[in-house]
Design an enzyme around this catalytic site. Sequence first.
Site, PDB file in Angstrom:
ATOM      1  N   CYS A  50      62.463  27.879  29.378  1.00 26.19           N
ATOM      2  CA  CYS A  50      63.875  28.216  29.532  1.00 26.19           C
ATOM      3  C   CYS A  50      64.682  27.014  29.032  1.00 26.19           C
ATOM      4  CB  CYS A  50      64.208  28.505  30.991  1.00 26.19           C
ATOM      5  SG  CYS A  50      65.979  28.721  31.285  1.00 26.19           S
ATOM      6  N   ASP A  57      58.402  30.339  30.667  1.00 23.83           N
ATOM      7  CA  ASP A  57      58.551  31.784  30.557  1.00 23.83           C
ATOM      8  C   ASP A  57      57.276  32.317  29.920  1.00 23.83           C
ATOM      9  OD1 ASP A  57      61.211  32.128  31.557  1.00 23.83           O
ATOM     10  OD2 ASP A  57      61.961  31.280  29.691  1.00 23.83           O
ATOM     11  N   VAL A  72      49.925  37.239   6.811  1.00 20.71           N
ATOM     12  CA  VAL A  72      49.803  36.043   7.636  1.00 20.71           C
ATOM     13  C   VAL A  72      48.357  35.926   8.124  1.00 20.71           C
ATOM     14  CG1 VAL A  72      50.529  37.172   9.800  1.00 20.71           C
ATOM     15  CG2 VAL A  72      50.805  34.706   9.529  1.00 20.71           C
ATOM     16  N   GLU A  73      47.841  34.720   8.068  1.00 21.98           N
ATOM     17  CA  GLU A  73      46.482  34.447   8.533  1.00 21.98           C
ATOM     18  C   GLU A  73      46.520  34.331  10.055  1.00 21.98           C
ATOM     19  OE1 GLU A  73      43.210  32.700  10.033  1.00 21.98           O
ATOM     20  OE2 GLU A  73      44.924  31.361   9.817  1.00 21.98           O
ATOM     21  N   SER A  74      45.599  35.001  10.734  1.00 25.12           N
ATOM     22  CA  SER A  74      45.691  35.172  12.191  1.00 25.12           C
ATOM     23  C   SER A  74      45.544  33.875  12.992  1.00 25.12           C
ATOM     24  CB  SER A  74      44.689  36.207  12.685  1.00 25.12           C
ATOM     25  OG  SER A  74      43.377  35.821  12.389  1.00 25.12           O
ATOM     26  N   HIS A  91      64.692  34.199  25.545  1.00 27.21           N
ATOM     27  CA  HIS A  91      63.721  35.216  25.117  1.00 27.21           C
ATOM     28  C   HIS A  91      64.133  35.869  23.802  1.00 27.21           C
ATOM     29  CE1 HIS A  91      62.427  34.485  29.111  1.00 27.21           C
ATOM     30  NE2 HIS A  91      62.830  35.595  29.702  1.00 27.21           N
ATOM     31  N   GLU A  92      65.393  36.255  23.742  1.00 29.24           N
ATOM     32  CA  GLU A  92      65.901  36.936  22.547  1.00 29.24           C
ATOM     33  C   GLU A  92      65.805  36.041  21.314  1.00 29.24           C
ATOM     34  OE1 GLU A  92      68.068  38.376  26.248  1.00 29.24           O
ATOM     35  OE2 GLU A  92      67.543  36.416  25.414  1.00 29.24           O
TER      36      GLU A  92
END
Length: 151
Positions: A50, A57, A72-74, A91-92
């Site tokens: 936060c 969070d 994208v490579e994992s 969060h957003e």
Amino acid sequence: MRDDLQLNALGRKTEYKSDYAPEVLETFVNKHPGNDYWVRFNCPEFTSLCPITGQPDFAEIRISYLPDELMVESKSLKLYLFSFRNHGDFHEDCVNIIMKDLIKLMNPKYIEVTGLFTPRGGISIYPYANYGRPGTKYEKLAEYRLQQHDL
């Protein structure tokens, strides 16, 4: 490991960054750019801080995309998502930052990112962001998915 992939994270000792690190993201060439198909990732152990209280969070981050030329490579994605562990953002913001970083990285046809954050103060927050390449059917897909989201 194949030398032609030019990947730095895969197959090597894992080094975790202590703060937000988009530079760890890596791509590889999509062998099927003419096909529309979903690639989905689920990270059930996402954490960030936060920005006001510094409290952790916890969330499940879900990423779905339709790749174009690059994917994208994992393992690099895992390291990137884990780099939020000591990063302070709402969060957003986290969901939008993840989406924008992945757009910048691989220019997908379409992408959506959802964060299923656990309750804090008795409230859960589930931000959702999506993007479809402008001027294409994927832009229309993004509009439709946003309108139908969570119905």
